[in-house]
Design an enzyme around this catalytic site. Structure first.
Site, PDB file in Angstrom:
ATOM      1  N   PHE A  92     -14.386  -4.029  -6.702  1.00  0.00           N
ATOM      2  CA  PHE A  92     -15.019  -5.074  -5.892  1.00  0.00           C
ATOM      3  C   PHE A  92     -14.117  -5.571  -4.776  1.00  0.00           C
ATOM      4  O   PHE A  92     -14.589  -6.084  -3.761  1.00  0.00           O
ATOM      5  CB  PHE A  92     -15.473  -6.228  -6.788  1.00  0.00           C
ATOM      6  CG  PHE A  92     -14.426  -7.257  -7.112  1.00  0.00           C
ATOM      7  CD1 PHE A  92     -14.331  -8.442  -6.397  1.00  0.00           C
ATOM      8  CD2 PHE A  92     -13.537  -7.067  -8.170  1.00  0.00           C
ATOM      9  CE1 PHE A  92     -13.385  -9.404  -6.699  1.00  0.00           C
ATOM     10  CE2 PHE A  92     -12.592  -8.023  -8.481  1.00  0.00           C
ATOM     11  CZ  PHE A  92     -12.503  -9.191  -7.744  1.00  0.00           C
ATOM     12  N   LYS A  93     -12.806  -5.410  -4.923  1.00  0.00           N
ATOM     13  CA  LYS A  93     -11.888  -5.886  -3.898  1.00  0.00           C
ATOM     14  C   LYS A  93     -12.133  -5.201  -2.555  1.00  0.00           C
ATOM     15  O   LYS A  93     -11.806  -5.754  -1.505  1.00  0.00           O
ATOM     16  CB  LYS A  93     -10.437  -5.673  -4.342  1.00  0.00           C
ATOM     17  CG  LYS A  93     -10.085  -6.295  -5.686  1.00  0.00           C
ATOM     18  CD  LYS A  93     -10.093  -7.800  -5.637  1.00  0.00           C
ATOM     19  CE  LYS A  93      -9.775  -8.423  -6.992  1.00  0.00           C
ATOM     20  NZ  LYS A  93      -8.394  -8.275  -7.415  1.00  0.00           N
ATOM     21  N   ASP A  94     -12.710  -4.013  -2.582  1.00  0.00           N
ATOM     22  CA  ASP A  94     -12.990  -3.302  -1.330  1.00  0.00           C
ATOM     23  C   ASP A  94     -13.917  -4.097  -0.420  1.00  0.00           C
ATOM     24  O   ASP A  94     -13.811  -4.011   0.803  1.00  0.00           O
ATOM     25  CB  ASP A  94     -13.638  -1.938  -1.612  1.00  0.00           C
ATOM     26  CG  ASP A  94     -12.651  -0.909  -2.140  1.00  0.00           C
ATOM     27  OD1 ASP A  94     -11.497  -0.897  -1.664  1.00  0.00           O
ATOM     28  OD2 ASP A  94     -13.040  -0.126  -3.020  1.00  0.00           O
TER      29      ASP A  94
END
Length: 474
Positions: free
Chosen positions: A111-113
């Site tokens: 999800f950090k992307d």
């Protein structure tokens, strides 16, 4: 709109200056002076937007016009061009009360992307248009580092150093960071845990002389743009679940269940709700490092004993974004926030009770899932729905099962692809097929420097890495 510190000792800043500052110069976290209010009419207009369009609408409310509209569109398009799903963050229905928001379709399968691909493009834009030297410094429990490195590797005018806890991230997470050999990337593997890495980062950012001399910029969720970018997928998830509910949407309440160890992901949802998104329950899912669960249940915020789990990205005892929530819990009273944070520093704990605790429990729900519980849910959902959860998402599903009630549906956030945590999946004898991008990592050379848990050693590494970097204005 200007931005101020939770501790009240920073002059109001514009949007770009806030992003460049990262951590407030008084040690606090930057927040908007006022949170934009989104009307029901606007929500209805936004409902049919694609993810990129929705991102631009929400971001524009906070950016003060400092990025021209055409430039912002180009940044957003570039940020999500590498995502493997055209929806960017698609929603899958598993049963009548559970939907999965898939946040793992970016280049590093986490999800950090969603936020960090944008931050990479944003920092590159600021470097070129304002002639700023961008030296990024961050700590990671596994996913932030890989996503941040992927977002800025090879970009002119930018260098990045990431600290990760030595041998306390998954093998895939380690390989995603350390197989990058670009000259503008430095990986430091610290003999400690994530909280040790995060503490060193905060201390370096609090050293204003060092920060200014070396042009330090933040990539962790202490930086408000991370929070803002993540807010977009709360709106998107709510709209897509409503779409799939169809005629039942009016009679259903929509919850979100969010794996969150550092309080950044769930705070993005808190921000979305304060803007006017009618989320019913904000559910925090953690693991056995359950400081957030204990706070919601008892009012005590006190770091406990670190535990290594199957969901290492949440192996965190000091949740850096908790201070932002505390600021709003205390009705934006920066003096009280400063007092609480001073107490945390001196006594190792803070405590809220009475009406404040009642308010916490009205705003948040929380569950710390046990290791074996997570594994059992991975097995269960693979068997019943042929859907493979990663260990962090399994914590989110555990929280959904605990808190979803009659008349409610929940969007559980899938924060990583299960291939990133195959060590856990193999424990229950499930064999998964790896995406080719992950399968190819094992054959690559690694580039990292293993160091002691020592701020002075980190400082020496940074000074050598950052020395002599210059950038010319475009």
């Amino acid at each position: 709109m200007n931005y101020i510190s939770t501790r009240g000792q920073v002059e109001p800043k514009g949007f770009i200056d806030t992003v460049l500052m990262g951590l407030g110069e008084d040690g606090g976290l930057m927040v908007p002076e006022t949170i934009p209010s989104v009307s029901a009419e606007t929500l209805n207009k936004w409902k049919g937007l694609e993810f990129r369009e929705l991102f631009i609408e929400i971001f524009s409310l906070y950016a003060n016009g400092e990025i021209p509209e055409n430039d912002l569109k180009e940044l957003v398009d570039a940020s999500y061009a590498s995502f493997r799903d055209p929806e960017v963050t698609p929603v899958r229905k598993l049963n009548d009360s559970l939907y999965i928001l898939e946040l793992f379709h970016g280049p590093t399968f986490a999800f950090k992307d969603v936020a960090l691909q944008f931050m990479g493009e944003f920092y590159s834009y600021v470097s070129k248009t304002r002639g700023e030297i961008i030296h990024i410094l961050g700590a990671t429990s596994g996913d932030t580092g890989a996503a941040a490195i992927q977002g800025v590797r090879g970009k002119e005018g930018i260098k990045i150093c990431i600290l990760h806890p030595h041998e306390k991230v998954s093998k895939v997470q380690e390989l995603q960071m350390t197989t990058v050999n670009d000259k503008n990337v430095l990986n430091l593997s610290v003999k400690g845990n994530f909280d040790d890495c995060q503490r060193i980062i905060k201390e370096l950012f609090s050293d204003l002389s060092f920060k200014g001399e070396h042009h330090l910029r933040a990539i962790n969720s202490i930086n408000f743009v991370r929070i803002l970018a993540q807010t977009v997928y709360y709106f998107y998830a709510y709209f897509r679940v409503s779409d799939q509910l169809g005629s039942d949407a009016a009679s259903k309440k929509i919850n979100v269940s969010v794996p969150s160890g550092n309080f950044g992901n769930i705070f993005s949802g808190f921000l979305a709700k304060k803007m006017g998104l009618p989320i019913n329950k904000l559910i925090i899912a953690t693991n056995e490092n359950n400081i957030l669960e204990r706070f919601v249940q008892t009012g005590e915020y006190r770091p406990g004993e670190f535990r290594k789990t199957h969901s290492p990205s949440m192996d965190i005892q000091v949740a850096s974004n908790f201070e932002r929530y505390l600021y709003y819990l205390l009705d934006e009273d920066s003096a009280k926030v400063s007092d609480y944070m001073a107490q945390l520093a001196s006594e190792g704990r803070i405590f809220v009770e009475g009406e404040l605790l009642e308010r916490v429990q009205s705003e948040l729900h929380a569950l710390g899932a046990k290791n074996e519980q997570g594994l059992e849910l991975i097995r269960k959902y693979k068997s019943e729905y042929d859907y493979l959860l990663d260990p962090h998402t399994a914590c989110g599903v555990a929280a959904y099962e605990a808190f979803n009630e009659e008349g409610e549906v929940t969007a559980a956030f899938a924060t990583a692809h299960p291939a990133k945590f195959d060590e856990a999946v193999r424990l229950i004898n499930i064999v998964q097929e790896f995406p080719v991008q992950i399968a190819e990592l094992v054959a690559k050379d690694q580039f990292q420097t293993v160091i002691e848990n020592d701020k002075a050693e980190v400082t020496r590494q940074l000074e050598a890495f950052f020395a002599g970097d210059t950038v010319s204005k475009a």
